[in-house]
Design a protein around this motif. Structure first.
Motif, short mmCIF file in Angstrom:
data_model
loop_
_atom_site.label_atom_id
_atom_site.label_comp_id
_atom_site.label_asym_id
_atom_site.label_seq_id
_atom_site.Cartn_x
_atom_site.Cartn_y
_atom_site.Cartn_z
N TYR A 163 8.26 -0.50 1.33
CA TYR A 163 6.99 0.20 1.59
C TYR A 163 5.92 -0.27 0.61
O TYR A 163 4.80 -0.62 1.00
CB TYR A 163 7.22 1.71 1.48
CG TYR A 163 6.06 2.59 1.90
CD1 TYR A 163 4.89 2.07 2.43
CD2 TYR A 163 6.16 3.97 1.78
CE1 TYR A 163 3.84 2.90 2.81
CE2 TYR A 163 5.12 4.80 2.16
CZ TYR A 163 3.96 4.26 2.67
OH TYR A 163 2.93 5.07 3.04
N ILE A 202 8.16 7.88 7.88
CA ILE A 202 9.55 7.98 7.42
C ILE A 202 9.59 8.54 6.00
O ILE A 202 10.42 9.39 5.68
CB ILE A 202 10.24 6.59 7.49
CG1 ILE A 202 10.29 6.10 8.94
CG2 ILE A 202 11.64 6.66 6.89
CD1 ILE A 202 10.67 4.64 9.09
N ASP A 203 8.68 8.07 5.16
CA ASP A 203 8.60 8.54 3.77
C ASP A 203 8.34 10.05 3.72
O ASP A 203 8.95 10.77 2.92
CB ASP A 203 7.48 7.78 3.06
CG ASP A 203 7.30 8.19 1.61
OD1 ASP A 203 8.23 7.96 0.81
OD2 ASP A 203 6.24 8.76 1.28
N LEU A 263 11.46 11.86 4.64
CA LEU A 263 12.44 11.76 3.55
C LEU A 263 12.25 12.85 2.51
O LEU A 263 13.21 13.31 1.89
CB LEU A 263 12.27 10.41 2.83
CG LEU A 263 13.19 9.26 3.18
CD1 LEU A 263 12.82 8.04 2.35
CD2 LEU A 263 14.64 9.62 2.96
#
Length: 197
Positions: A88, A134-135, A138
């Protein structure tokens, strides 16, 4: 035999240092590019859309670094999570490098450069939007709850705009995209950056 997940505090500090190195390179690249423009104003023609994306990306990097602190709440770490975060950060570095390459001597100025290389820039920008999603997931439901419906609106809109930017060289569209993107990024910061608590 696979290793068990590692405890959070020590690993978080380790990962944060490595991410910080990559983010630092990205910020340095953008700032050096801006300083070069100021130092040699007649050397290369400036393009407002290009400058707009430079400012937007600087804000995005600050955004990234601030919000990555939420990872301290991650209970366990795996190599996959570590690798994801490093990739990322590398994507953000690539975006910085696409805005300020080592030389643009093959182009007539930043407008010619930006428009001709837009497919690379907006492909990586779209990838950063997916990685941001996605981060966010998470970091857990408490973090995601801060953004709720707005986030699910923001992600597809950015992806669609990136798709249009990849195929279209229309200057008005690019000016509108960067203007709205910069205003939205500032708005996002003002609404969500007061505290991490």
């Amino acid at each position: 035999m696979p290793q068990p997940p590692l405890p959070s505090p020590e690993i978080f500090q380790h990962v944060r240092i490595i991410m910080g190195m990559v983010v630092g390179l990205s910020v340095a690249r953008l700032l050096n590019g801006l300083v070069r423009i100021i130092q040699h104003p007649g050397q290369t023609r400036v393009y407002p859309v290009h400058i707009g994306w430079v400012l937007t990306l600087l804000l995005m990097l600050m955004h990234f670094w601030w919000w990555e602190f939420w990872l301290v709440t991650l209970h366990s770490w795996t190599f996959e999570i570590y690798l994801f975060l490093i990739i990322y950060a590398i994507i953000l570095f690539f975006l910085s490098a696409f805005l300020f390459p080592d030389t643009i001597s093959d182009y007539t100025g930043y407008e010619d450069f930006f428009i001709s290389r837009r497919k690379w820039f907006f492909s990586f920008f779209a990838l950063s939007v997916v990685f941001d999603l996605i981060d966010t997931l998470l970091k857990g439901s408490a973090h995601y709850a801060l953004f709720s419906a707005e986030y699910w609106f923001r992600v597809p809109v950015y992806l669609v705009l990136c798709g249009v930017a990849i195929v279209s060289a229309n200057r008005r569209f690019h000016m509108a995209f960067v203007s709205l993107g910069l205003v939205y990024e500032v708005s996002w910061i003002l609404r969500h950056f007061e505290t991490l608590s």
